[in-house]
Scaffold this active site. Structure first.
Site, mmCIF file in Angstrom:
data_model
loop_
_atom_site.group_PDB
_atom_site.id
_atom_site.type_symbol
_atom_site.label_atom_id
_atom_site.label_comp_id
_atom_site.label_asym_id
_atom_site.label_seq_id
_atom_site.Cartn_x
_atom_site.Cartn_y
_atom_site.Cartn_z
ATOM 1 N N HIS A 133 0.840 -1.204 0.000
ATOM 2 C CA HIS A 133 0.000 0.000 0.000
ATOM 3 C C HIS A 133 0.875 1.253 0.000
ATOM 4 O O HIS A 133 2.086 1.184 0.223
ATOM 5 C CB HIS A 133 -0.917 0.013 1.229
ATOM 6 C CG HIS A 133 -0.162 0.136 2.532
ATOM 7 N ND1 HIS A 133 0.564 -0.893 3.066
ATOM 8 C CD2 HIS A 133 -0.018 1.189 3.374
ATOM 9 C CE1 HIS A 133 1.126 -0.512 4.192
ATOM 10 N NE2 HIS A 133 0.799 0.765 4.409
ATOM 11 N N ASP A 160 0.555 4.925 2.113
ATOM 12 C CA ASP A 160 -0.231 5.338 3.282
ATOM 13 C C ASP A 160 -1.360 6.308 2.925
ATOM 14 O O ASP A 160 -1.144 7.308 2.245
ATOM 15 C CB ASP A 160 0.686 5.985 4.331
ATOM 16 C CG ASP A 160 1.582 4.948 4.982
ATOM 17 O OD1 ASP A 160 1.182 3.760 5.031
ATOM 18 O OD2 ASP A 160 2.700 5.307 5.403
ATOM 19 N N HIS A 181 4.763 0.118 0.137
ATOM 20 C CA HIS A 181 5.497 -0.686 1.113
ATOM 21 C C HIS A 181 4.613 -1.778 1.711
ATOM 22 O O HIS A 181 3.382 -1.722 1.624
ATOM 23 C CB HIS A 181 6.091 0.198 2.218
ATOM 24 C CG HIS A 181 5.069 0.940 3.010
ATOM 25 N ND1 HIS A 181 4.409 2.053 2.538
ATOM 26 C CD2 HIS A 181 4.561 0.722 4.241
ATOM 27 C CE1 HIS A 181 3.568 2.491 3.438
ATOM 28 N NE2 HIS A 181 3.626 1.697 4.494
ATOM 29 N N ARG A 211 6.026 5.641 15.043
ATOM 30 C CA ARG A 211 5.636 6.039 13.672
ATOM 31 C C ARG A 211 5.160 7.477 13.662
ATOM 32 O O ARG A 211 4.333 7.879 14.496
ATOM 33 C CB ARG A 211 4.517 5.110 13.210
ATOM 34 C CG ARG A 211 4.129 5.219 11.762
ATOM 35 C CD ARG A 211 2.995 4.211 11.552
ATOM 36 N NE ARG A 211 2.629 4.010 10.184
ATOM 37 C CZ ARG A 211 1.870 4.835 9.480
ATOM 38 N NH1 ARG A 211 1.438 5.951 10.015
ATOM 39 N NH2 ARG A 211 1.544 4.528 8.244
HETATM 40 C C1 SIN Z 1 3.312 0.711 7.960
HETATM 41 O O1 SIN Z 1 2.818 0.276 6.928
HETATM 42 O O2 SIN Z 1 3.113 1.838 8.349
HETATM 43 C C2 SIN Z 1 4.151 -0.193 8.846
HETATM 44 C C3 SIN Z 1 5.383 -0.705 8.224
HETATM 45 C C4 SIN Z 1 6.147 -1.604 9.171
HETATM 46 O O3 SIN Z 1 5.722 -1.830 10.293
HETATM 47 O O4 SIN Z 1 7.195 -2.100 8.794
#
Ligand code: SIN
Length: 287
Positions: free
Chosen positions: A111, A113, A262, A278
């Site tokens: 995806h 974000d 990602h 995050r």
């Molecule tokens: C995410 O998609 O924000 C998380 C990525 C991760 O935990 O590696």
């Protein structure tokens, strides 16, 4: 505390298509405009940027992220945000007395974000506090795919066919690994974005199509749209466009939500602990 100097920094590409490691920088220390300019330029060009061996407090992470723009408070901060700093929410699998201290199962499918919002974030940062290990092997990697390299590799005739097309992104239809409240769903009505995005800083084009988020391509019959979405989403994931990041505690890594998609690899479980802070940097309407 001495400043970071632009002359001390080196940039080591992670692959030919995506990712760069920055060496010679301590993100607790001030970054003058020249040093920050080099970092921002490397980030815009490589799509993923990381610095290893950092010793950051949450405030350092926030101060660094703010250099790139306004921060967003993610809806997951309601439950997993740091109490005094909701710009950071905790992801991973850590718990105390059976109570989750971090949001589990984030981003386990490919995806970009918040592509289902009218103004998806420019970038997302993760700071690794705990990284799962099994018999000395590191688990919980994150994979990144360059949707810009994927665009560049398309035949010119196909690029011409795709230019100008728009896709619908519908949060209500999204496949999810966990339930989301009706209030949250109501916050994100369906939006349209161009399927060929232009990077606001570099002008580079990228494919902006995700199998789990795009529900339609305007002007195309549904079956044709679904086939095109699937084909483009698969094309973006060709191995030559992908970098797989193996985390170390102390890694600060950020990705560009315009040029990169990602996916987190969920190959660990307690007692192997994963904990990341995050942060999200706001973005503009895709062009
Ligand atoms: C995410 O998609 O924000 C998380 C990525 C991760 O935990 O590696």
């Amino acid at each position: 505390m001495s400043n970071n100097n632009a002359t001390d920094m080196t940039f080591v590409p992670a692959t030919d298509s995506v990712g760069v490691e920055v060496r010679g920088v301590d993100l607790r220390k001030p970054l003058n405009n020249e040093a920050f300019g080099l970092l921002e330029d490397a980030f815009d060009r490589h799509g993923v940027m990381f610095v290893r061996g950092q010793h950051l407090e949450a405030e350092d992470q926030i101060a660094f992220a703010r250099r790139f723009g306004e921060l967003q408070v993610n809806f997951n901060s309601d439950l997993y945000g740091l109490p005094a700093l909701p710009e950071i929410f905790v992801i991973g699998n850590i718990e105390e007395d059976g109570k989750a201290l971090a949001l589990k199962g984030v981003g386990n499918t490919w995806h970009s974000d918040m592509c289902y919002t009218a103004t998806p974030p420019r970038a997302t940062l993760l700071y690794a506090l705990e990284v799962p290990q099994l018999h000395g092997l590191t688990l919980g990697d994150t994979c990144f795919a360059s949707a810009a390299a994927a665009w560049d590799a398309l035949p010119a005739t196909m690029q011409q066919q795709l230019e100008g097309k728009r896709a619908t992104f519908d949060f209500r239809e999204r496949k999810r690994s966990r339930p989301v409240s009706a209030e949250t769903v109501a916050q994100y009505p369906p939006v349209e974005h161009p399927i060929v995005r232009v990077h606001p800083a570099t002008g580079r084009k990228s494919l902006y199509v995700m199998r789990d988020d795009c529900t339609a391509i305007n002007d195309l019959p549904d079956d044709e749209a679904q086939r095109l979405i699937a084909a483009l989403a698969e094309h973006i994931l060709r191995p030559e466009f992908v970098y797989r990041h193996q985390w170390q505690p102390g890694d600060l890594l950020m990705w560009d939500n315009c040029t990169v998609q990602h996916r987190a690899i969920a190959d660990y479980a307690l007692p192997q602990r994963r904990c990341m802070y995050r942060t999200t940097i706001a973005g503009n309407r895709p062009r």
